[in-house]
Write a protein that holds these residues in place. Structure first.
Motif: not given
Length: 513
Positions: A99-104, A106-115, A131-139, A142-145
């Motif tokens: 939830s802290k890193h889900c915004d593609a 890089g501005v909001l958390n998941f609660d902010g995206i809901q709003a 749904l933006r799939n990410r690489r495992l190397s992105d760190g 979960v590889p999703l934003q």
């Protein structure tokens, strides 16, 4: 039948007044249009005007704010229902990190995206979440934003046939059996500035439907795109704002209270009382300079006077117009219509609680909350939050962040989630809490259901109570808030903590056991 004359169905409407076309209803014309004709002709203009209202009309902006604050608040929480307690604890930690890193962006958390999603649906009637799939190397945990996309990026007027033979309607591609298989979108918002890049139909890109979540509230069967909630009151808001400006200008004119000295006996020839303004450049008073011919530059200040000349003196003053006695009623009526269409009570929208009793206010809030809950559980949670949750679990299992043997067969069970919206505050805390206690003790409700309505997790509340009780016992504390030792009246319980037997009763002496 002899003498019987069939009624004119066109005039009489088959017995329904609303279907008639007599003299009184000749101007009541309504076209029989399908649910998607608006996407081809006017949806773009409606959305543009709705966004303009949200930017510039304070009531439209306030209505959206109130709706977001009550529909989302601090966020709708997700609680796993599948798995052991240890697995659920690991999943909750992972979800929190996601939830802290889900915004593609890089501005909001998941609660902010809901709003943001709720606000987009309020303002434009719909939005898209990619749904933006990410690489495992992105760190990432979960590889999703998640990327929130405004409605204009998928043109509603785009109709055609794809190269594979599928039909494209309102920017959405359908296969031969009517399933959504793709969305056609601009790479960037067409209304933004993009240096050196033109955004037109040639730049549309096909995005597979399994990567897009389309969030909107269909109001008619077969409706493909969302309609702004303010569509039916946009004209009213524009006219209300126009009248408000007109009243303001009227009051500005009314502020120009000017005194006038008139010729009481009309002994002098009339002259231009404002001609004396043109002095200081060698021009004789009363003369009109060639460059000013036909356009006198005169400034009227509040409290000034004008001398019309003459031997006698008679003083008058201007009578500026006021705002009009019907303006407050007209404003209130307009605001009632705006509030009704937005689904926000007038009292909540404006803060005007005059002549509203506690009982009436509670009824108003109950209706408002029922409307909000309907949209939460029929639109946002099943059409947006649950699909995001399932996509997150899919990527988490594939990436090895969560271990679920046999996930293919168990996916539906693993994805089962308890969604907990933020709870409503008590309207009358003393009465409401007492009613909850009586309902629980009477078997009409449960502790878990009551806690969930407050937006809390019953299991977490129980764990906190257990920790608090253990801490109090370790410190030798006996608190009024501990029902194991103290009754509701403040007297000590007759049974010691941990004892078994009948229902606790209050001690006759009031001493601690």
């Amino acid at each position: 039948m002899s003498g019987y004359t069939a009624p004119n169905e066109t005039t009489h409407g088959g017995g329904y007044k609303a279907g008639g076309s007599g003299r009184r209803l000749q101007m009541m014309r309504a076209a029989s249009l399908g649910p998607n004709v608006v996407t081809l002709y006017s949806l773009g203009e409606i959305v543009a005007r709705a966004r303009n209202a949200a930017r510039n009309d304070p009531w439209a902006g306030a209505a959206a704010d109130k709706s977001v604050a009550n529909g989302i608040g601090t966020g709708i929480q997700a609680k796993p229902l599948w798995g052991t307690k240890d697995w659920q604890a690991r999943e909750r930690r992972l979800w929190k990190r996601f939830s802290k890193h889900c915004d593609a962006d890089g501005v909001l958390n998941f609660d902010g995206i809901q709003a943001l999603i709720w606000r987009e649906c309020e303002e434009a009637g719909e939005c898209f979440v990619r749904l933006r799939n990410r690489r495992l190397s992105d760190g990432l945990p979960v590889p999703l934003q998640l990327q929130v996309i405004e409605a204009e990026q998928c043109p509603p007027h785009f109709y055609g046939t794809a190269s594979n033979g599928n039909q494209i309607r309102a920017g959405i591609e359908f296969d031969l059996i009517g399933r959504r298989v793709a969305y056609w979108m601009y790479p960037r918002h067409p209304g933004d500035y993009h240096a050196g890049t033109d955004i037109d139909a040639t730049t549309l890109r096909r995005v597979p439907a399994d990567e897009v979540i389309h969030v909107y509230e269909p109001l008619r069967a077969g409706q493909l795109r969302g309609i702004p909630r303010s569509a039916s009151v946009l004209v009213r808001m524009f006219n209300l704002d126009t009248m408000d400006d007109a009243v303001l200008e009227r009051q500005k004119i009314g502020n120009l209270l000017v005194g006038i000295f008139e010729d009481a006996d009309n002994s002098n020839e009339p002259r231009d009382p404002l001609a004396d303004q043109f002095t200081g450049d060698g021009t004789a008073p009363g003369a009109v300079r060639p460059e000013d011919e036909g356009a006198l530059d005169v400034s009227m200040e509040p409290g000034s006077t004008i001398d019309l000349g003459g031997t006698g003196r008679k003083f008058n003053q201007t009578k500026p117009p006021d705002a009009g006695s019907n303006y407050p009623d007209y404003l209130r009526t307009g605001l009632l219509a705006i509030a009704a269409r937005w689904g926000v009570p007038y009292e909540v929208l404006t803060g005007d609680l005059r002549n509203v009793s506690d009982r009436a206010l509670r009824l108003i809030l109950n209706e408002f909350r029922r409307f909000i809950e309907m949209r939460q559980w029929l639109m946002l949670i099943p059409r947006c939050l649950q699909p995001i949750r399932e996509a997150y679990l899919d990527r988490a299992v594939l990436a090895g962040a969560l271990a679920v043997p046999g996930y293919d067969e168990l996916r539906e069970d693993v994805a089962e989630t308890l969604w907990v919206p933020q709870g409503w505050p008590y309207s009358h805390p003393v009465q409401d809490v007492d009613a909850d206690i009586k309902a629980i003790r009477g078997g009409l409700d449960s502790r878990s259901a009551t806690i969930l309505r407050k937006g809390e997790d019953p299991e977490e509340v129980a764990e906190q109570q257990q920790l608090d009780n253990a801490d109090a016992d370790a410190r030798g504390l006996i608190l009024d808030t501990d029902p194991r030792r103290v009754a509701r009246t403040g007297s000590a319980q007759s049974k010691p903590a941990g004892s078994t037997g009948g229902e606790d009763t209050e001690s006759d002496t009031g001493a601690t056991p």
